[in-house]
Design an enzyme around this catalytic site. Structure first.
Site, PDB file in Angstrom:
ATOM      1  CD  GLU B  60      -3.909   0.153  -5.699  1.00  0.00           C
ATOM      2  OE1 GLU B  60      -3.986   1.370  -5.944  1.00  0.00           O
ATOM      3  OE2 GLU B  60      -2.911  -0.533  -5.978  1.00  0.00           O
ATOM      4  CG  HIS B 129       5.657  -1.713   0.197  1.00  0.00           C
ATOM      5  ND1 HIS B 129       5.427  -2.424  -0.957  1.00  0.00           N
ATOM      6  CD2 HIS B 129       5.535  -0.413  -0.139  1.00  0.00           C
ATOM      7  CE1 HIS B 129       5.186  -1.582  -1.945  1.00  0.00           C
ATOM      8  NE2 HIS B 129       5.248  -0.352  -1.488  1.00  0.00           N
TER       9      HIS B 129
END
Lengths: 319, 323
Positions: B60, B129
């Site tokens: 990322e 999440h």
């Protein structure tokens, strides 16, 4: 190598050295704020490597960025004005010492989060690959950057996508006050690059001629389609990490030993012994640099401050 | 007009923009061969090829930074974070670099990158999440933050984002991918930074966006059965924040409830309430209420998770408290 080129390198080396000394002086007078990181000792890297680039190559570096700004051709007065916080500065007084850039010269700046610009460099290279140009990206960073995730992700991505980027590690032996061996499990930084499949070699970063040759070779490999390349420039910063560094982490004997390899001295001895220049010519260059810097400080002093309106300008392209 | 899903609307916007402008390309984890973990980019790899549909490693920091760098050099990357939770890893690239270079270098460079990020709770994915961290991204000048609630807005806003010269965080709520709505054929954009009235009413103003907007509309329908007419305002963009329609509505109803899926403290609601009282104090008839996620990390167990999230009942209760 022409005589003019050698003399230009000499001029640039001296310009960086004197510019940094002048900056230090201005910092102590309170004319420059924030942080100030000097490039003294490392001059041969910026000079020799940028000399090897072609016009459409990108340059991007970390916060020790005055030298790169100078060698891509930004006028010293525009850098000095930036550090004085003046609107005439190269970043309009909004960036300061650590954030110099000139997009017209494809110099994308100084970045002050360690390692943060490595993926930006990867992205610049990606854009050129995407557009099928022959432009390469020269990305400079210190040894300390090789321990942050950005380094590893960027080298891996560049290697996977075979991006036209030249990673140039300026290994000045310390990340702030922490010696390489105290921060990196692998002390030969080239080995980290090899782990990602990048051709990598160590270069004497004090010798501008060796830096130039190595950079030229690496850029030629990139343009020949051989993918990203890596150079570890072995160097030393003669001054502290930034102004106010107590220098507790290294001995004065160590500093003195490295100072024997002063990059200006190395080139000067070469020029004189090979009779490529005489003492008078070099002294003339020293003098002209001095004059240019006096004028730069004067320009910075006399330039206006940014206006209140400038505060809200350039937050967005589209308001 | 065709009724299509939000997933289709986003996919159509991306595909049409890639056909319109060769500088637009997409990059991210599993967006190519796999077709996108939420299937938004299914078929793109075959249609546009690996140069324009770039599968990345799980990196990322590099995705965020490389997309920003490519944008600085003149391309228009659309970088996808598989979920907004993973964008935390790229926070420095987004906030310190993409959102700062234009200002910090005195306007010399532009960074026309779009970061797409699906997020939100309600899918039993556990605490790491299930974030709705929109407000964190909206805090920083330099970045624009958009989060649509309908297929129509999603398509038009994504097109506007891709064409914008500014860096944009485009937040998609994963539970909205399946909702359907009318989307016209052909090209249109929805301007960034413009709020929208999604339902008119005169009794109370409900201000929401994204998944919260759908919850607000459902609450408004049930309230209407009891004779209470709520006006529902969709913020659509969180930065720049257009308070115009919300303020106008508040001056008419004198009462407001702000609905968001993120946590209540320091949330979007906090900002909206502050602005309503600053600019509409004389019109305030009752405390302005906030309906938001409870202050807990979201748990896995379904009932437990749902009890922490917003729903129509909580919105209705808040409205009735101030009527």
């Amino acid at each position: 190598m022409s005589n003019e080129m050698y003399l230009e390198w000499y001029r640039q080396l001296v310009m960086i050295r004197r510019f940094e000394q002048k900056s230090s002086e201005m910092y102590q007078l309170g004319k420059i704020g924030g942080f100030l990181h000097l490039y003294i000792g490392q001059e041969a890297i910026a000079v020799g490597s940028v000399a090897a680039r072609q016009e459409n190559d990108h340059v991007i570096t970390a916060y020790r960025d005055h030298a790169h700004a100078l060698v891509v051709g930004i006028e010293p007065k525009l850098i000095m004005a930036e550090m004085f916080g003046k609107v005439t500065g190269v970043s309009k007084g909004k960036g300061g010492s650590m954030h110099l850039a000139d997009v017209n010269r494809r110099f994308w700046g100084g970045y002050a989060v360690v390692g943060g610009h490595l993926p930006l460099a990867t992205g610049l290279a990606l854009a050129e690959q995407y557009k099928h140009t022959d432009s390469a990206t020269l990305c400079y960073f210190g040894d300390g950057s090789t321990n942050i995730g950005y380094f590893h992700e960027s080298l891996n991505l560049a290697g996977t996508w075979q991006l036209p980027v030249l990673f140039i590690c300026e290994n000045n032996q310390y990340g702030m006050g922490t010696a390489v061996a105290r921060a990196s499990a692998v002390t030969a930084i080239v080995d980290k690059a090899k782990a990602y499949g990048l051709p990598a070699s160590q270069v004497d970063g004090m010798n501008v001629m060796k830096v130039y040759e190595a950079t030229q070779k690496a850029l030629a490999a990139i343009r020949a389609g051989e993918g990203p390349q890596f150079l570890e420039m072995i160097t030393y910063r003669f001054e502290g990490h930034s102004m106010g560094d107590p220098l507790r982490y290294r001995s004065s004997e160590e500093v003195e030993k490295w100072r024997e390899d002063d990059p200006i001295g190395i080139l000067e001895r070469h020029l004189l012994s090979e009779k490529l220049a005489d003492k008078a010519t070099l002294e003339q260059i020293d003098k002209s640099v001095e004059q240019e810097l006096e004028a730069a400080v004067k320009f910075a002093e006399e330039s206006p401050l940014p206006s209140a309106d400038d505060l809200f300008a350039h937050i967005y392209v589209e308001a | 007009m065709a009724r299509i899903t939000m997933r289709q609307a986003i996919s159509d916007a991306l595909r049409e923009e890639m056909h319109r402008d060769p500088d637009v390309f997409i990059m991210g984890e599993e967006i190519g061969v796999w077709g996108g973990t939420y299937a938004v980019t299914r078929g793109f790899y075959d249609e546009f090829g690996p140069e324009r549909v770039r599968d990345t490693p799980i990196s990322e920091m590099a995705i965020g930074g490389a997309a920003a760098g490519a944008a600085m050099a003149g391309l228009r990357p659309v970088a996808e974070f598989m979920t907004i939770n993973f964008a935390f890893v790229a926070f420095d690239a987004i906030i310190n670099h993409a959102a700062k270079v234009h200002y910090m270098f005195g306007g010399q460079m532009k960074c026309p990158v779009v970061f797409r990020a699906p997020g939100g709770g309600g899918r039993q994915l556990g605490a790491t999440h299930s974030h709705t961290p929109d407000v964190i991204f909206a805090h920083f000048p330099g970045l624009k933050v958009v989060s649509p609630a309908t297929p129509y807005d999603a398509k038009g806003l994504l097109k506007a984002a891709i064409r914008s010269d500014d860096p944009i965080m485009f937040i998609e709520h994963a539970t909205l991918y399946q909702i359907r709505g009318e989307v016209p054929e052909g090209d249109y954009v929805v301007p960034i930074g413009v709020s929208d009235i999604k339902r008119t009413g005169s009794d109370v103003t409900i201000i929401a966006y994204a998944q919260g907007l759908q919850v607000a509309l459902s609450a408004a329908e049930q309230l209407a059965n009891e004779g209470i007419e709520a006006e529902v305002v969709d913020l659509r963009s969180l930065r720049p924040l257009d308070m115009g329609p919300a303020l106008e509505s508040f001056k008419k109803t004198f009462k407001a409830v702000v609905v968001e899926e993120g946590h209540r403290s320091y949330g979007i609601g906090s900002e909206v309430v502050a602005r309503l009282q600053e600019e509409g104090f004389d019109y305030m008839d009752a405390p302005i209420k906030r309906v938001a996620q409870f202050e807990v990390p979201l748990p896995y167990s379904q009932q437990l998770e749902q009890s922490a999230l917003i729903n129509a009942d909580r919105v209705i209760a808040a409205v009735k408290e101030i009527l």
